[in-house]
Motif scaffolding. Sequence first.
Motif, mmCIF file in Angstrom:
data_model
loop_
_atom_site.group_PDB
_atom_site.id
_atom_site.type_symbol
_atom_site.label_atom_id
_atom_site.label_comp_id
_atom_site.label_asym_id
_atom_site.label_seq_id
_atom_site.Cartn_x
_atom_site.Cartn_y
_atom_site.Cartn_z
ATOM 1 N N SER A 1 0.817 -1.222 0.000
ATOM 2 C CA SER A 1 0.000 0.000 0.000
ATOM 3 C C SER A 1 0.849 1.270 0.000
ATOM 4 O O SER A 1 0.568 2.227 0.730
ATOM 5 N N THR A 2 1.894 1.269 -0.817
ATOM 6 C CA THR A 2 2.747 2.450 -0.957
ATOM 7 C C THR A 2 2.366 3.196 -2.237
ATOM 8 O O THR A 2 1.730 2.627 -3.131
ATOM 9 N N PRO A 3 2.739 4.483 -2.357
ATOM 10 C CA PRO A 3 2.425 5.226 -3.590
ATOM 11 C C PRO A 3 3.060 4.576 -4.809
ATOM 12 O O PRO A 3 4.256 4.247 -4.785
ATOM 13 N N VAL A 4 2.287 4.398 -5.868
ATOM 14 C CA VAL A 4 2.773 3.683 -7.055
ATOM 15 C C VAL A 4 3.978 4.382 -7.674
ATOM 16 O O VAL A 4 5.025 3.766 -7.897
ATOM 17 N N GLY A 5 3.835 5.680 -7.944
ATOM 18 C CA GLY A 5 4.913 6.413 -8.612
ATOM 19 C C GLY A 5 6.190 6.429 -7.814
ATOM 20 O O GLY A 5 7.281 6.164 -8.340
ATOM 21 N N ALA A 6 6.084 6.729 -6.524
ATOM 22 C CA ALA A 6 7.276 6.798 -5.678
ATOM 23 C C ALA A 6 7.953 5.435 -5.545
ATOM 24 O O ALA A 6 9.187 5.347 -5.496
ATOM 25 N N THR A 7 7.165 4.365 -5.517
ATOM 26 C CA THR A 7 7.734 3.013 -5.406
ATOM 27 C C THR A 7 8.502 2.639 -6.662
ATOM 28 O O THR A 7 9.594 2.052 -6.588
ATOM 29 N N ILE A 8 7.958 2.983 -7.833
ATOM 30 C CA ILE A 8 8.649 2.704 -9.099
ATOM 31 C C ILE A 8 9.963 3.478 -9.171
ATOM 32 O O ILE A 8 11.011 2.926 -9.539
ATOM 33 N N VAL A 9 9.915 4.756 -8.809
ATOM 34 C CA VAL A 9 11.123 5.586 -8.852
ATOM 35 C C VAL A 9 12.165 5.071 -7.865
ATOM 36 O O VAL A 9 13.369 5.051 -8.161
ATOM 37 N N THR A 10 11.731 4.633 -6.683
ATOM 38 C CA THR A 10 12.658 4.068 -5.701
ATOM 39 C C THR A 10 13.347 2.825 -6.252
ATOM 40 O O THR A 10 14.552 2.614 -6.047
ATOM 41 N N ALA A 11 12.594 1.996 -6.963
ATOM 42 C CA ALA A 11 13.187 0.809 -7.587
ATOM 43 C C ALA A 11 14.214 1.208 -8.640
ATOM 44 O O ALA A 11 15.299 0.602 -8.737
ATOM 45 N N ASP A 12 13.916 2.248 -9.426
ATOM 46 C CA ASP A 12 14.864 2.745 -10.430
ATOM 47 C C ASP A 12 16.145 3.268 -9.773
ATOM 48 O O ASP A 12 17.250 3.024 -10.272
ATOM 49 N N ILE A 13 15.991 3.975 -8.659
ATOM 50 C CA ILE A 13 17.164 4.507 -7.945
ATOM 51 C C ILE A 13 18.016 3.368 -7.398
ATOM 52 O O ILE A 13 19.249 3.402 -7.486
ATOM 53 N N ALA A 14 17.366 2.348 -6.835
ATOM 54 C CA ALA A 14 18.099 1.205 -6.283
ATOM 55 C C ALA A 14 18.904 0.500 -7.372
ATOM 56 O O ALA A 14 20.081 0.142 -7.164
ATOM 57 N N VAL A 15 18.295 0.315 -8.546
ATOM 58 C CA VAL A 15 18.993 -0.337 -9.667
ATOM 59 C C VAL A 15 20.167 0.519 -10.129
ATOM 60 O O VAL A 15 21.243 -0.006 -10.459
ATOM 61 N N PHE A 16 19.974 1.829 -10.152
ATOM 62 C CA PHE A 16 21.069 2.722 -10.557
ATOM 63 C C PHE A 16 22.283 2.551 -9.642
ATOM 64 O O PHE A 16 23.427 2.455 -10.121
ATOM 65 N N PHE A 17 22.065 2.498 -8.347
ATOM 66 C CA PHE A 17 23.178 2.342 -7.413
ATOM 67 C C PHE A 17 23.835 0.965 -7.537
ATOM 68 O O PHE A 17 25.045 0.828 -7.360
ATOM 69 N N ILE A 18 23.030 -0.047 -7.858
ATOM 70 C CA ILE A 18 23.602 -1.389 -8.091
ATOM 71 C C ILE A 18 24.512 -1.365 -9.319
ATOM 72 O O ILE A 18 25.636 -1.884 -9.284
ATOM 73 N N PHE A 19 24.040 -0.767 -10.395
ATOM 74 C CA PHE A 19 24.843 -0.674 -11.620
ATOM 75 C C PHE A 19 26.068 0.219 -11.411
ATOM 76 O O PHE A 19 27.135 -0.044 -11.963
ATOM 77 N N TRP A 20 25.898 1.271 -10.621
ATOM 78 C CA TRP A 20 27.029 2.146 -10.303
ATOM 79 C C TRP A 20 28.097 1.382 -9.527
ATOM 80 O O TRP A 20 29.300 1.530 -9.792
ATOM 81 N N ALA A 21 27.677 0.542 -8.582
ATOM 82 C CA ALA A 21 28.621 -0.257 -7.797
ATOM 83 C C ALA A 21 29.330 -1.275 -8.678
ATOM 84 O O ALA A 21 30.550 -1.483 -8.558
ATOM 85 N N ILE A 22 28.574 -1.910 -9.575
ATOM 86 C CA ILE A 22 29.175 -2.880 -10.498
ATOM 87 C C ILE A 22 30.192 -2.200 -11.404
ATOM 88 O O ILE A 22 31.296 -2.718 -11.627
ATOM 89 N N SER A 23 29.834 -1.036 -11.919
ATOM 90 C CA SER A 23 30.740 -0.289 -12.793
ATOM 91 C C SER A 23 32.009 0.132 -12.058
ATOM 92 O O SER A 23 33.121 0.023 -12.598
#
Length: 280
Positions: free
Chosen positions: A251-273
């Motif tokens: 029951s979290t806000p849809v838009g904010a949850t999607i953006v949070t997932a995008d941010i998490a993936v960005f940091f994962i890819f940044w760490a891998i890079s």
Amino acid sequence: MISQLEYYFSYPFVRYALIVGLLISLCSSLLGVTLVLKRFSFIGDGLSHVAFGAMAIAAVAGITNRMIIILPVTVLSAILILRTGQNTKIRGDASIAMISVGSLAAGYMLMNIFPTSSNISADVCGSLFGSASILTLKESDVLLCLIMAVIVLVVFILFYNKIFSVTFDENFSKATGINSDGYNLMIAIITAIIIVIAMNLVGSLLISALIIFPALSAMRIFKNFRNVIICSAVISVICAGTGIILSILFSTPVGATIVTADIAVFFIFWAISSFTSKSR
């Protein structure tokens, strides 16, 4: 949790929300790579604010089908941003800022002077950060998003080489006979259409995240234009699906949850890079 998801997805409106979210994310990611490379990332932010202002005008005017006002106004603003961005006196980022802030302020002012409901704050918050209307979609809305996704995919497949050339070197494109202004206009119009449709998903203030984060994440790992586009599309679709599912379960806000997932993936890819660059 699986049984809970099966229960929720037994309702058509939940399935519609997931399909629309995935399609919007796919289209946003494809355009995002070009916009980021052209240093025009915030055109999404600017046009989303224009769409908010147009929505306020439609609400005050009592127009039921607000898309009649929002879509043409946003498309015209995309053309205006593109034209003023080519002006030597008003640079691209300045034109986006002018139109963005002006539209946002005008829309909020209209909603306060001519209130359409007793809870203006809730209406504004829903428009800026996404609202529950994503869960009230109809088959016609899904069909519209499907048509839009097909158009974007066809445009990228048919004009891939032209878009690649315009993205990296407009002067060279013009020298080789490519109508770079026409392709820039096409990209701006498609971006405007996607933003208008995406407002119900993530809201006006978060639309840029769908455009920027998947592209930036893909660029951390890949350097080839085609690989970046494919990776960006995969990331965006996965994050959208994950975000929608998590928002339904918790029951979290849809838009904010999607953006949070995008941010998490960005940091994962940044760490891998960062790790791979140090190991070389």
